[in-house]
Design an enzyme around this catalytic site. Structure first.
Site, PDB file in Angstrom:
ATOM      1  N   GLU A 180      20.230  22.550 -21.967  1.00 10.55           N
ATOM      2  CA  GLU A 180      19.011  21.936 -22.501  1.00 10.55           C
ATOM      3  C   GLU A 180      17.867  22.155 -21.523  1.00 10.55           C
ATOM      4  O   GLU A 180      18.020  21.921 -20.323  1.00 10.55           O
ATOM      5  CB  GLU A 180      19.303  20.427 -22.647  1.00 10.55           C
ATOM      6  N   TYR A 240      11.181  28.016   3.388  1.00 12.90           N
ATOM      7  CA  TYR A 240      11.474  28.700   2.121  1.00 12.90           C
ATOM      8  C   TYR A 240      10.291  29.599   1.735  1.00 12.90           C
ATOM      9  O   TYR A 240      10.466  30.769   1.384  1.00 12.90           O
ATOM     10  CB  TYR A 240      11.744  27.663   1.027  1.00 12.90           C
ATOM     11  N   ASP A 241       9.089  29.025   1.838  1.00 15.79           N
ATOM     12  CA  ASP A 241       7.881  29.799   1.501  1.00 15.79           C
ATOM     13  C   ASP A 241       7.790  31.047   2.383  1.00 15.79           C
ATOM     14  O   ASP A 241       7.376  32.109   1.939  1.00 15.79           O
ATOM     15  CB  ASP A 241       6.614  28.959   1.717  1.00 15.79           C
ATOM     16  N   CYS A 259     -14.858 -15.860 -25.904  1.00 14.43           N
ATOM     17  CA  CYS A 259     -15.934 -16.741 -25.422  1.00 14.43           C
ATOM     18  C   CYS A 259     -17.312 -16.364 -25.963  1.00 14.43           C
ATOM     19  O   CYS A 259     -18.283 -17.056 -25.702  1.00 14.43           O
ATOM     20  CB  CYS A 259     -15.960 -16.760 -23.894  1.00 14.43           C
ATOM     21  N   TYR A 278      25.318  22.714 -20.134  1.00 13.61           N
ATOM     22  CA  TYR A 278      26.404  21.837 -20.590  1.00 13.61           C
ATOM     23  C   TYR A 278      27.567  22.584 -21.225  1.00 13.61           C
ATOM     24  O   TYR A 278      28.473  21.957 -21.769  1.00 13.61           O
ATOM     25  CB  TYR A 278      25.898  20.741 -21.521  1.00 13.61           C
ATOM     26  N   CYS A 335     -15.048 -17.434 -19.438  1.00 15.02           N
ATOM     27  CA  CYS A 335     -14.213 -17.016 -20.577  1.00 15.02           C
ATOM     28  C   CYS A 335     -12.819 -17.617 -20.412  1.00 15.02           C
ATOM     29  O   CYS A 335     -12.139 -17.375 -19.416  1.00 15.02           O
ATOM     30  CB  CYS A 335     -14.140 -15.497 -20.637  1.00 15.02           C
ATOM     31  N   CYS A 353     -17.397 -10.932 -26.908  1.00 10.90           N
ATOM     32  CA  CYS A 353     -16.018 -11.273 -26.563  1.00 10.90           C
ATOM     33  C   CYS A 353     -15.417 -12.154 -27.660  1.00 10.90           C
ATOM     34  O   CYS A 353     -16.011 -13.171 -28.032  1.00 10.90           O
ATOM     35  CB  CYS A 353     -15.990 -12.009 -25.224  1.00 10.90           C
ATOM     36  N   SER A 405      25.861  22.300 -33.723  1.00 12.81           N
ATOM     37  CA  SER A 405      25.224  21.019 -33.408  1.00 12.81           C
ATOM     38  C   SER A 405      26.331  19.981 -33.230  1.00 12.81           C
ATOM     39  O   SER A 405      27.516  20.315 -33.269  1.00 12.81           O
ATOM     40  CB  SER A 405      24.241  20.622 -34.498  1.00 12.81           C
ATOM     41  N   LEU A 406      25.940  18.747 -33.028  1.00 23.64           N
ATOM     42  CA  LEU A 406      26.919  17.702 -32.734  1.00 23.64           C
ATOM     43  C   LEU A 406      26.903  16.652 -33.824  1.00 23.64           C
ATOM     44  O   LEU A 406      25.836  16.316 -34.345  1.00 23.64           O
ATOM     45  CB  LEU A 406      26.528  17.005 -31.427  1.00 23.64           C
ATOM     46  N   ARG A 465      17.871  27.949 -29.775  1.00 18.47           N
ATOM     47  CA  ARG A 465      19.002  27.779 -30.688  1.00 18.47           C
ATOM     48  C   ARG A 465      18.634  28.240 -32.101  1.00 18.47           C
ATOM     49  O   ARG A 465      19.459  28.804 -32.809  1.00 18.47           O
ATOM     50  CB  ARG A 465      19.392  26.296 -30.702  1.00 18.47           C
ATOM     51  N   LYS A 521      23.205  13.019 -23.010  1.00 14.97           N
ATOM     52  CA  LYS A 521      22.630  13.949 -23.993  1.00 14.97           C
ATOM     53  C   LYS A 521      21.143  14.046 -23.711  1.00 14.97           C
ATOM     54  O   LYS A 521      20.379  13.119 -23.986  1.00 14.97           O
ATOM     55  CB  LYS A 521      22.893  13.437 -25.406  1.00 14.97           C
ATOM     56  N   LYS A 574      24.829   8.037 -29.922  1.00 12.41           N
ATOM     57  CA  LYS A 574      23.388   7.951 -29.731  1.00 12.41           C
ATOM     58  C   LYS A 574      22.971   6.560 -29.239  1.00 12.41           C
ATOM     59  O   LYS A 574      23.556   5.544 -29.623  1.00 12.41           O
ATOM     60  CB  LYS A 574      22.667   8.241 -31.066  1.00 12.41           C
ATOM     61  N   ASP A 576      10.327  23.157   3.037  1.00 18.01           N
ATOM     62  CA  ASP A 576       9.610  24.006   2.074  1.00 18.01           C
ATOM     63  C   ASP A 576       8.916  25.174   2.783  1.00 18.01           C
ATOM     64  O   ASP A 576       8.882  26.291   2.284  1.00 18.01           O
ATOM     65  CB  ASP A 576       8.529  23.197   1.349  1.00 18.01           C
ATOM     66  N   ALA A 577       8.378  24.882   3.977  1.00 21.23           N
ATOM     67  CA  ALA A 577       7.599  25.905   4.677  1.00 21.23           C
ATOM     68  C   ALA A 577       8.478  27.104   5.011  1.00 21.23           C
ATOM     69  O   ALA A 577       8.048  28.256   4.909  1.00 21.23           O
ATOM     70  CB  ALA A 577       7.027  25.326   5.963  1.00 21.23           C
ATOM     71  N   ASP A 624      17.295  15.010 -23.898  1.00 22.62           N
ATOM     72  CA  ASP A 624      16.417  15.132 -25.048  1.00 22.62           C
ATOM     73  C   ASP A 624      15.425  16.266 -24.795  1.00 22.62           C
ATOM     74  O   ASP A 624      14.317  16.048 -24.320  1.00 22.62           O
ATOM     75  CB  ASP A 624      15.675  13.801 -25.243  1.00 22.62           C
TER      76      ASP A 624
HETATM   77  N1  5U1 Z   1      25.373  17.299 -22.893  1.00 18.14           N
HETATM   78  C1  5U1 Z   1      25.476  17.988 -24.021  1.00 18.14           C
HETATM   79  N2  5U1 Z   1      24.510  18.093 -24.906  1.00 18.14           N
HETATM   80  N3  5U1 Z   1      24.981  18.871 -25.906  1.00 18.14           N
HETATM   81  C2  5U1 Z   1      24.400  19.288 -27.059  1.00 18.14           C
HETATM   82  N4  5U1 Z   1      26.557  18.673 -24.426  1.00 18.14           N
HETATM   83  C3  5U1 Z   1      26.266  19.229 -25.597  1.00 18.14           C
HETATM   84  N5  5U1 Z   1      26.996  20.008 -26.400  1.00 18.14           N
HETATM   85  C4  5U1 Z   1      26.468  20.451 -27.557  1.00 18.14           C
HETATM   86  C5  5U1 Z   1      25.132  20.102 -27.905  1.00 18.14           C
HETATM   87  C6  5U1 Z   1      24.543  20.561 -29.175  1.00 18.14           C
HETATM   88  O1  5U1 Z   1      27.165  21.226 -28.410  1.00 18.14           O
HETATM   89  C7  5U1 Z   1      28.511  21.627 -28.134  1.00 18.14           C
HETATM   90  C8  5U1 Z   1      29.471  20.505 -28.148  1.00 18.14           C
HETATM   91  C9  5U1 Z   1      28.862  22.591 -29.216  1.00 18.14           C
END
Ligand code: 5U1
Length: 685
Positions: free
Chosen positions: A171, A34-35, A409, A223, A430, A406, A80-81, A134, A113, A312, A31-32, A115
């Site tokens: 994500e 890089y810094d 007891c 992704y 107790c 308590c 979306s999926l 999105r 996937k 899921k 790190d040093a 979150d």
């Molecule tokens: N890993 C992953 N997450 N995710 C979310 N892939 C991925 N692909 C997505 C979404 C909404 O959408 C495409 C398949 C269109």
């Protein structure tokens, strides 16, 4: 080299090291170093402001807060999926894909996937031009200023073979550790903590002031791609992700290609097992038809592609109602309010209780009996009430009142100033504390009495057969046989386990005693200091008693001199040995034959509990040797400085760690002082 070239060369080096660190997870320089590179670039840019470009690694945090976020139109909608909640739904998806493509087996790219929050990054000629949320899929918000502060998002792609315009999607997440620290900071500053990492990530990205976002521990994993202009990408999704990685974008390592439904199910199971150990939340896995031509043939329905599905995981959060709030008494008398819940299936099991931690937490979350609450159960962690759905509070909901005595007891309850925890003052009078103390004594990392489970301990105490831990060693076959679930085999096994547990170690024994705040590390430090007193001519029994006597007589000062022990813990230890009944129980244990071997002090580690950080070049010692010698003395060697660092060892040309040490008032040793310390401590072992 002229300045301009030098600046560009520095930027390229920094970009490369960012890539090693964030994308490959394999830093090449400390790190040093890089810094130092970054500082050199900053200094040159200060001297030559005309050379500053927006993609320079020094320009991540903009200085002007925004009035609001501009709208961004997604030229290619962010879809979306579709979800599959069980293997049957997954099989249905696979069948539909095979039928449409008229093939027997499909190759899928399989990914976790994450979150978090879906984000689009637009690169033009390799330079990050725009970051957008999105939103509703066709338009989102322009969060460019904020995404620029995320270190794992390159401001400038590596290489030259990227398309002229390239939109990368992925994500933004907040890892667990960062989330925990952020919430600690939120509470300390009097702000409301975030409910979960996803909300924290979303809240952080929607800050109008990028300086605030820059303080938030956000990361991005990519992704897929959206818009691609003037440039070629590979013909498989998995290969596209590889290419993104080559260009310096972060892509999750555990992505795989699998064959057919069985391959998908195997991957799902693997990720489900890996889930709890991951440093961030995932809520399922995504399967995508790997071949791009096949994706194109399949096309889309409404807002989701036909070529991808999210399988899921069972939800880790669910809604349920609080039927009542009980108070449990722990080993040290700590009172924990526990919500009794309408049974709910969450995190793969049926949950009926959830911890509410303490009175302040109940106030903070404003939990009433009768409330509808969100319950979370992640992995093996004890289920907890995350928050209340206030809109659903019934009229007859009741607030919780902490009892003044308590519940087990009847002793007084005390709550020390500055402590969140209320405690029963009954001690071993107790019954609840006694039961917990015995369970702890018998537990695997303490005396390791196999077969003495929680239920049996409760029975033994309820029936008056065991009052303290020493009574355990008077249990015999006649007493145990016939108790609930105690057949002849389990009785014999338990008696043998009790006998075997008598041969222990001093550190296990001290840990087993359940002294407040004496965990395994402190117990080990105590054992190293007080183990194997002067043993000449003493029987095992008398030597063990002599160890205990020495510890019991230790002054507060002597205790505080031990690594890892501060005034509070020293106080707990002194208080424990000051109680006659504790000394009696120990005597009874030793009289029953509990003992430990002599050699404990031999492995003394005089720097145990200390942490050192090395910076700069050592001239007389090799860095690895310095590290090994510190570790042999029991010290830890860390790579970054914090207020807890015992000392920083500064060689020639020290990096930013030295400045940090000075800022935090951490002692700094020269190489000479360091060698003296090593020699002095090595004499002790
Ligand atoms: N890993 C992953 N997450 N995710 C979310 N892939 C991925 N692909 C997505 C979404 C909404 O959408 C495409 C398949 C269109």
């Amino acid at each position: 080299m002229n300045v301009e070239k030098h600046v560009e060369a520095l930027r390229e080096q920094i970009r490369y090291h960012n890539y090693r660190y964030y994308v490959l997870d394999d830093p090449q320089i400390p790190d040093a170093e890089y810094d130092r590179l970054l500082r050199e670039l900053q200094e040159l840019e200060e001297e030559h402001p005309e050379l500053i470009t927006p993609a320079s690694p020094t320009q991540r945090v903009g200085d002007k807060p925004l009035d609001g976020f501009a709208e961004v139109h997604h030229e290619i909608p962010m879809l979306s999926l579709d979800n599959a909640f069980d293997d049957e739904e997954l099989a249905e998806f696979d069948r539909r894909v095979r039928e449409r493509l008229e093939i027997d087996v499909v190759e899928y790219a399989a990914e976790p996937k994450l979150d978090g929050l879906a984000i689009s990054l637009l690169y033009e000629n390799g330079i990050l031009r725009r970051g957008a949320t999105r939103g509703d899929g066709s338009s989102g918000e322009d969060v460019t200023q904020n995404v620029r502060t995320i270190q794992s998002i390159p401001l400038h792609l590596i290489g030259t073979d990227f398309p002229e315009r390239l939109e990368v999607r992925g994500e933004v997440i907040m890892p667990h550790e960062g989330f925990r620290l952020l919430n600690e900071r939120q509470v300390a500053e009097g702000n409301k903590p975030f409910v979960n990492p996803r909300n924290a990530a979303a809240g952080s990205l929607r800050q109008l002031d990028p300086k605030v976002t820059a303080q938030r521990p956000l990361e991005m994993f990519c992704y897929g791609v959206g818009l691609v202009e003037n440039g070629e990408l590979p013909d498989r999704h998995s290969a596209i992700l590889e290419r993104l990685r080559d260009w310096g974008l972060r892509v999750y390592r555990g992505i795989a290609t699998v064959r057919g439904l069985n391959g998908c199910i195997d991957y799902y199971k693997r990720m489900q097992q890996a889930r709890d150990a991951l440093p961030f939340d995932i809520d399922g896995v995504v399967f995508k038809v790997d071949r791009i031509d096949q994706q194109q043939a399949l096309g889309f329905v409404a807002r989701a592609p036909r070529w991808a599905i999210a399988r899921k995981f069972p939800a880790q959060e669910e809604l349920t109602t609080v039927l009542d709030i009980d108070v449990q008494v722990g080993r040290t008398g700590a009172l924990t309010p526990v919500a009794r819940l309408e049974p709910v299936f969450v995190g793969g099991v049926t949950v009926t209780n959830a911890t509410l931690h303490n009175e302040d937490e109940i106030r903070r979350k404003d939990v009433h009996i009768g409330d509808t609450v969100i319950v979370r159960r992640a992995g093996d962690v004890i289920p907890e009430v995350v928050s209340v759905v206030k809109e659903r509070r019934p009229k007859d909901a009741r607030p919780f009142v902490m009892p003044s005595r308590c519940p087990v007891c009847g002793s007084d309850i005390e709550r020390m100033e500055g402590e969140a925890v209320a405690r029963c003052t009954g001690g071993l009078f107790c019954e609840a504390q006694r039961k917990e103390a015995i369970k702890h004594f018998a537990s695997r990392r303490a005396m390791d009495i196999e077969g003495l489970g929680d239920k049996l301990v409760e029975q033994l105490v309820d029936e008056g057969l065991v009052n303290d831990v020493a009574d355990l060693y008077h249990l015999d076959i006649e007493t145990l046989y016939g108790l609930e679930r105690m057949g002849i085999k389990s009785t014999e096994n338990l008696v043998a386990a009790l006998e075997a547990s008598k041969q222990t170690t001093l550190e296990r024994f001290l840990f087993a005693l359940g002294i407040r705040e004496v965990g395994e590390v402190t117990a080990r430090a105590l054992a190293r200091t007080f183990g194997a007193s002067s043993a000449k001519g003493l029987s095992d029994h008398d030597r063990a008693q002599a160890d205990i006597d020495r510890l019991a007589k230790a002054t507060q000062e002597e205790l505080e001199a031990i690594p890892d022990i501060g005034p509070v813990v020293a106080g707990h230890i002194a208080h424990f040995f000051g109680q006659a009944h504790n000394r009696d129980v120990i005597k009874k244990l030793l009289d029953a034959g509990v003992t430990w071997p002599l050699q404990e002090a031999a492995a003394a580690q005089p720097l145990q509990g200390k942490t050192y950080v090395l910076t700069g070049t050592l001239e007389k010692l090799k860095r690895n040797d310095a590290k090994a010698r510190l570790q042999a003395l029991g010290a830890k060697v860390a790579s970054s400085v914090s207020a807890k660092t015992s000392a920083v060892i500064a060689g020639k040309k020290p990096g930013s760690k030295l400045a940090k040490a000075k800022r935090l008032n951490v002692p700094v040793l020269s190489e000479k002082e360091f060698i003296k310390l090593l020699e002095q401590e090595e004499q002790k072992i």
